[in-house]
Design a protein around this motif. Structure first.
Motif, PDB file in Angstrom:
ATOM      1  N   GLN A  34      -3.127  10.837   7.204  1.00 38.31           N
ATOM      2  CA  GLN A  34      -2.069  10.750   8.222  1.00 38.31           C
ATOM      3  C   GLN A  34      -0.902   9.887   7.748  1.00 38.31           C
ATOM      4  OE1 GLN A  34      -3.763  10.350  12.498  1.00 38.31           O
ATOM      5  NE2 GLN A  34      -5.159   9.221  11.148  1.00 38.31           N
ATOM      6  N   TYR A  35      -1.209   8.930   6.885  1.00 39.17           N
ATOM      7  CA  TYR A  35      -0.209   7.945   6.471  1.00 39.17           C
ATOM      8  C   TYR A  35       0.228   8.120   5.017  1.00 39.17           C
ATOM      9  CZ  TYR A  35      -2.288   5.868  10.609  1.00 39.17           C
ATOM     10  OH  TYR A  35      -2.777   5.672  11.879  1.00 39.17           O
ATOM     11  N   PRO A  73       0.825  -1.214   0.000  1.00 38.62           N
ATOM     12  CA  PRO A  73       0.000   0.000   0.000  1.00 38.62           C
ATOM     13  C   PRO A  73       0.854   1.255   0.000  1.00 38.62           C
ATOM     14  CG  PRO A  73       0.016  -0.994   2.178  1.00 38.62           C
ATOM     15  CD  PRO A  73       0.726  -1.957   1.264  1.00 38.62           C
ATOM     16  N   GLN A  74       0.251   2.355  -0.413  1.00 35.89           N
ATOM     17  CA  GLN A  74       0.982   3.625  -0.484  1.00 35.89           C
ATOM     18  C   GLN A  74       0.995   4.351   0.859  1.00 35.89           C
ATOM     19  OE1 GLN A  74       2.672   4.478  -3.509  1.00 35.89           O
ATOM     20  NE2 GLN A  74       2.143   2.311  -3.485  1.00 35.89           N
ATOM     21  N   TYR A  75       0.351   3.779   1.845  1.00 32.67           N
ATOM     22  CA  TYR A  75       0.343   4.393   3.173  1.00 32.67           C
ATOM     23  C   TYR A  75       1.590   3.976   3.954  1.00 32.67           C
ATOM     24  CZ  TYR A  75      -4.497   5.046   1.802  1.00 32.67           C
ATOM     25  OH  TYR A  75      -5.629   5.391   1.108  1.00 32.67           O
ATOM     26  N   GLU A  76       2.155   4.915   4.687  1.00 31.58           N
ATOM     27  CA  GLU A  76       3.381   4.657   5.442  1.00 31.58           C
ATOM     28  C   GLU A  76       3.020   4.253   6.866  1.00 31.58           C
ATOM     29  OE1 GLU A  76       6.313   7.712   5.019  1.00 31.58           O
ATOM     30  OE2 GLU A  76       6.066   7.837   2.845  1.00 31.58           O
ATOM     31  N   TYR A  77       2.636   2.978   7.010  1.00 30.45           N
ATOM     32  CA  TYR A  77       2.341   2.431   8.327  1.00 30.45           C
ATOM     33  C   TYR A  77       3.657   2.164   9.065  1.00 30.45           C
ATOM     34  CZ  TYR A  77      -2.261   1.497   6.219  1.00 30.45           C
ATOM     35  OH  TYR A  77      -3.479   1.613   5.591  1.00 30.45           O
ATOM     36  N   PRO A  78       3.642   2.177  10.394  1.00 27.41           N
ATOM     37  CA  PRO A  78       4.908   2.011  11.137  1.00 27.41           C
ATOM     38  C   PRO A  78       5.537   0.631  10.983  1.00 27.41           C
ATOM     39  CG  PRO A  78       3.023   2.127  12.635  1.00 27.41           C
ATOM     40  CD  PRO A  78       2.516   2.514  11.287  1.00 27.41           C
ATOM     41  N   HIS A  79       4.714  -0.402  10.807  1.00 25.44           N
ATOM     42  CA  HIS A  79       5.254  -1.754  10.611  1.00 25.44           C
ATOM     43  C   HIS A  79       4.424  -2.441   9.534  1.00 25.44           C
ATOM     44  CE1 HIS A  79       6.490  -0.784  14.784  1.00 25.44           C
ATOM     45  NE2 HIS A  79       7.607  -1.380  14.411  1.00 25.44           N
ATOM     46  N   MET A  80       5.122  -2.975   8.532  1.00 28.52           N
ATOM     47  CA  MET A  80       4.402  -3.562   7.409  1.00 28.52           C
ATOM     48  C   MET A  80       5.123  -4.814   6.908  1.00 28.52           C
ATOM     49  SD  MET A  80       3.041  -1.698   3.898  1.00 28.52           S
ATOM     50  CE  MET A  80       3.333  -0.132   4.692  1.00 28.52           C
ATOM     51  N   ARG A  81       4.317  -5.817   6.558  1.00 28.90           N
ATOM     52  CA  ARG A  81       4.836  -7.027   5.903  1.00 28.90           C
ATOM     53  C   ARG A  81       3.883  -7.366   4.762  1.00 28.90           C
ATOM     54  NH1 ARG A  81       4.907 -11.009   9.942  1.00 28.90           N
ATOM     55  NH2 ARG A  81       7.072 -10.459  10.439  1.00 28.90           N
ATOM     56  N   VAL A  82       4.443  -7.602   3.571  1.00 26.27           N
ATOM     57  CA  VAL A  82       3.630  -7.924   2.402  1.00 26.27           C
ATOM     58  C   VAL A  82       4.245  -9.122   1.693  1.00 26.27           C
ATOM     59  CG1 VAL A  82       2.698  -7.115   0.214  1.00 26.27           C
ATOM     60  CG2 VAL A  82       2.923  -5.512   2.132  1.00 26.27           C
ATOM     61  N   ALA A 110      -5.933   4.921  -4.979  1.00 27.75           N
ATOM     62  CA  ALA A 110      -4.865   3.982  -5.335  1.00 27.75           C
ATOM     63  C   ALA A 110      -3.922   4.609  -6.342  1.00 27.75           C
ATOM     64  CB  ALA A 110      -5.433   2.688  -5.910  1.00 27.75           C
ATOM     65  N   ARG A 111      -2.706   4.161  -6.304  1.00 30.35           N
ATOM     66  CA  ARG A 111      -1.763   4.400  -7.386  1.00 30.35           C
ATOM     67  C   ARG A 111      -1.386   3.035  -7.940  1.00 30.35           C
ATOM     68  NH1 ARG A 111       4.234   7.322  -7.602  1.00 30.35           N
ATOM     69  NH2 ARG A 111       4.255   7.486  -9.883  1.00 30.35           N
ATOM     70  N   TYR A 112      -1.649   2.847  -9.221  1.00 34.08           N
ATOM     71  CA  TYR A 112      -1.484   1.525  -9.834  1.00 34.08           C
ATOM     72  C   TYR A 112      -0.036   1.297 -10.243  1.00 34.08           C
ATOM     73  CZ  TYR A 112      -1.814  -2.104 -13.444  1.00 34.08           C
ATOM     74  OH  TYR A 112      -1.629  -3.232 -14.196  1.00 34.08           O
TER      75      TYR A 112
END
Length: 759
Positions: free
Chosen positions: A554-555, A498-507, A599-601
């Motif tokens: 916010q993100y 995702p384009q959101y800057e969450y503090p912790h991310m796993r994809v 979204a940004r594709y």
């Protein structure tokens, strides 16, 4: 001049040519005198991306390996060439996708034509302009800096009447230069056509009934063919394709008139007749016995989640922030959710068609493929010949939005023409098109995450499972030329992060073997992935009691995305406040809702491809007694950088909106144990004219930024925007597409039961 008749040989014979390329395999003079049956060799992609030619009459012919799938790129590419070389728009002819005349620039996918394959074309046009200016400077005996090239002339800026036409300068020339990627391009302010709405050049021929569509192609002495497919419509590697035919009773159609040949090659069966209706009758009456098989798992909507979950997968890590496990373990509010995307048909309005003429020396094929150069290789394999002996003439066809059966039917026509030594036209029946087209694949997206004590996102983990394959041209499998093996394709990771800057991310992308025959479809995995991203963040905003857009911002640190969303808020008169903050009275039958998604594709393998921005606001109403949803109005803001043809971009965005709305509300392919069962329009309903929503489109223009693809990006936020609007209206979250009336009612009943149990 009919574009089908233009060849480089004819251009040269017209009295002179200026061409730009990185490599020619033989001198231009030799190409001019060579017979039409001479060997044609690919121009390597790593040496040249495009060609441009100017004949002695000053007209320009430009070559591009991509094709126009109804998106209008033929017009847009001509705008680019006309501007950069400095000629009238009407003096430019585009040749697209012809395997003998265009470079191999890969399939027309990922919205990459204008942002990728057009770049060297523009550079080539600029180089021709510079070359003509240099020729004029030599003739006029003035420095090139004192000259200007435009509208087909090079003239002295101080004395415009002193000029030479491009035609005069090109006459007698035979110049071939390497492509200079550092050539000086024109500035935005110098554009005459780019950035302006220009009428599409392909429309007049279509509305006046001229030869445009491959379905209308006819050749002297042409025969007609139909094919008989195995009874496992659309099944993939688990089916016994290539070794499933038991017997064919050719005598069963001996009484029918006009039959020329019954062609049987392993599992490939085709009938050639003098007339089309004779071939259809024979196809329907031919007695064929196949092996029994019903090996597909349960792909019904109710069981699709479980089937996709049980499919073997290989994890591929896309992002893994340090501390994610600890953040997931320490969540204040857990918010885990699974999202399910169904199998979709491309649902081309007309079945695929092709014409082939195979001789001992060469094979000519007229096809609606979006992948002409790779198709040529497949057809060469079928014939046991070198690719250079196969020529794909790319013609218009019914829309595909990904990949339909155009490649398959091209191979059908090829095999039947080879068998009878005459031209053969083959058109699939509707049930064959729907059954065997490579589906847009089903997808399971599993999210773990949640909020901290401040009701901020603390962690986000997404696993996306995309069982797909790059479906092989079907007759290759039926004839045993290639084994019926699964070909796992890593395509599940488009916009998976995702384009959101969450503090912790796993994809993670969980690559899986195909379950049914599948290939790319508009939006590919990005649309389902964004359905998960944007539904989940919307739910977090609700749990936090905040406005859905404000919570997202916010993100979000992307300036262009923030500007896009601000423009959309103004466009739709967005009223700040949390979703579902005023539930409708229980006795109110029809309720309304508004949902947002952004979204940004991003294309998975090429991060710059298709990376356009889009945001939706969807207004809908839903009947709580019948479950019927009515999309009242859709607002879309879109940013694809510099727009070559704003009218074309608007048409693309509008088409994306309508098609994706149809997919989200209605569409899903059905199967039984032996294959596809949604074989006609009654079994695969699409949005009707009387169900179309109002559409309000805002195009953000960035003329100083590079152009980006607009072919898919506007569809990507669709499912989430509709789902979020449904939550606003109903107060229940729907996580499985399509949002049919039956599913709405089932979701409401389940929510009511949960509420009753808690009480």
């Amino acid at each position: 001049m009919n574009t089908l008749e233009i060849t480089r040989r004819r251009l040269l014979q017209s009295g002179g040519v200026v061409m730009v390329s990185s490599l020619f395999v033989s001198p231009l003079s030799a190409l001019a005198s060579a017979p039409t049956t001479s060997k044609v060799t690919d121009i390597p992609l790593d040496r040249v991306n495009s060609f441009i030619a100017m004949s002695a009459d000053g007209k320009v012919t430009a070559f591009n390996g991509h094709v126009d799938l109804g998106t209008g790129v033929r017009t847009s590419l001509a705008q680019i060439v006309a501007d950069e070389i400095g000629v009238r728009f009407e003096d430019v002819t585009m040749i697209l996708g012809d395997t003998n005349r265009t470079p191999n620039q890969g399939p027309t996918i990922a919205s990459s034509t204008l942002q990728v394959s057009a770049v060297p074309l523009r550079q080539a046009a600029a180089q021709v302009r510079e070359m003509l200016t240099a020729l004029a400077a030599k003739a006029i005996k003035l420095p090139a800096e004192q000259l200007r090239a435009e509208q087909g002339f090079v003239f002295v800026e101080a004395h415009p009447a002193k000029r030479l036409s491009y035609a005069q300068l090109a006459e007698g020339q035979d110049i071939n230069l390497p492509l200079d990627t550092s050539v000086q391009l024109k500035s935005v302010k110098e554009s005459q056509y780019v950035g302006k709405p220009v009428a599409r050049v392909d429309i007049p021929a279509k509305v006046t009934g001229q030869l445009t569509y491959v379905h209308d192609m006819r050749l002297p002495g042409m025969l007609h063919g139909r094919v008989v497919r195995p009874p496992y419509a659309g099944a993939d590697s688990s089916a016994p394709l290539g070794d499933s035919l038991i017997s064919v009773d050719k005598a069963s159609i001996a009484h029918l008139p006009g039959i020329v040949e019954v062609v049987v090659i392993k599992d490939f069966i085709g009938i050639v007749a003098e007339r089309e209706e004779q071939a259809i009758a024979a196809m329907r009456q031919l007695k064929v016995e196949w092996k029994k098989w019903a090996g597909l798992p349960d792909l019904s909507l109710d069981k699709l989640h479980d089937t996709l979950a049980a499919t073997p997968k290989t994890d591929r890590m896309l992002r893994n922030d340090a501390g994610t496990d600890e953040a997931l373990a320490g969540l204040h509010i857990h918010a885990d959710a699974d999202y399910v995307w169904p199998y979709h048909l491309h649902a081309s309005i007309g079945p695929s068609c092709a014409v082939a003429d195979v001789t001992a020396e060469k094979a000519e094929v007229w096809s609606g493929t979006q992948n002409p150069h790779d198709l040529r290789k497949d057809l060469a394999k079928l014939l046991d010949r070198v690719p250079e002996q196969v020529h794909i003439n790319r013609m218009e066809a019914s829309g595909c939005y990904g990949r339909n059966c155009a490649d398959d039917v091209s191979a059908d026509a090829l095999l039947l023409s080879q068998a009878v030594d005459k031209p053969v036209r083959v058109q699939l029946m509707r049930e064959q098109e729907s059954g065997w087209e490579p589906k847009g694949t089903g997808q399971l997206i599993r999210v773990r995450g949640g909020l901290d004590k401040q009701l901020q996102v603390a962690a986000y983990e997404l696993k996306t499972s995309y069982p797909s394959n790059n479906a092989v041209t079907l007759p290759l499998v039926l004839t045993g030329k290639v084994p019926n093996n699964a070909d796992v394709q890593q395509m599940g990771d488009r916009t998976a992060i995702p384009q959101y800057e969450y503090p912790h991310m796993r994809v993670l992308s969980q690559d899986a073997a195909p379950i049914v025959r599948a290939s790319w479809m508009r939006g590919v995995s990005a649309l389902p992935n964004v359905f998960a991203h944007e539904s989940w963040i919307d739910e977090m905003a609700y749990l936090a009691g905040q406005d859905p857009i404000a919570y997202r911002l916010q993100y979000l640190k992307d300036d262009r995305a923030i500007k896009l969303i601000a423009a959309l808020k103004k466009q739709c008169n967005w009223q700040d406040g949390p979703a579902h903050h005023k539930p409708a009275p229980a006795n109110q039958e029809v309720v309304t809702g508004r949902g947002f998604a952004y979204a940004r594709y991003f294309h998975s393998k090429f991060p710059g491809f298709g990376a356009a921005w889009a945001a939706w606001v969807c207004d809908l109403s839903v009947n709580r007694k019948t479950g019927q949803i009515k999309i009242d109005k859709i607002f879309v803001a879109h940013d694809c950088g510099r727009m070559i043809n704003p009218a074309g971009v608007k048409h693309q965005v509008h088409g994306n909106i309508i098609q994706s709305t149809s997919r989200v509300l209605k569409e899903f392919a059905t199967f039984d144990g032996a294959g596809t069962t949604s074989l006609e329009w009654g079994g695969y309903p699409i949005l009707r004219f009387d169900e179309l929503p109002q559409v309000d489109i805002q195009l953000l223009d960035y003329p100083d930024e590079p152009p980006m693809g607009a072919g898919e990006s506007a569809s990507v936020p669709s499912a989430a925007a509709v789902g979020n609007a449904l939550f606003d209206a109903l107060g229940v979250r729907m996580r499985e597409v399509p949002f049919t009336p039956e599913r709405v009612l089932k979701t409401l009943e389940s929510a009511a039961q949960v509420k009753e149990d808690k009480a």
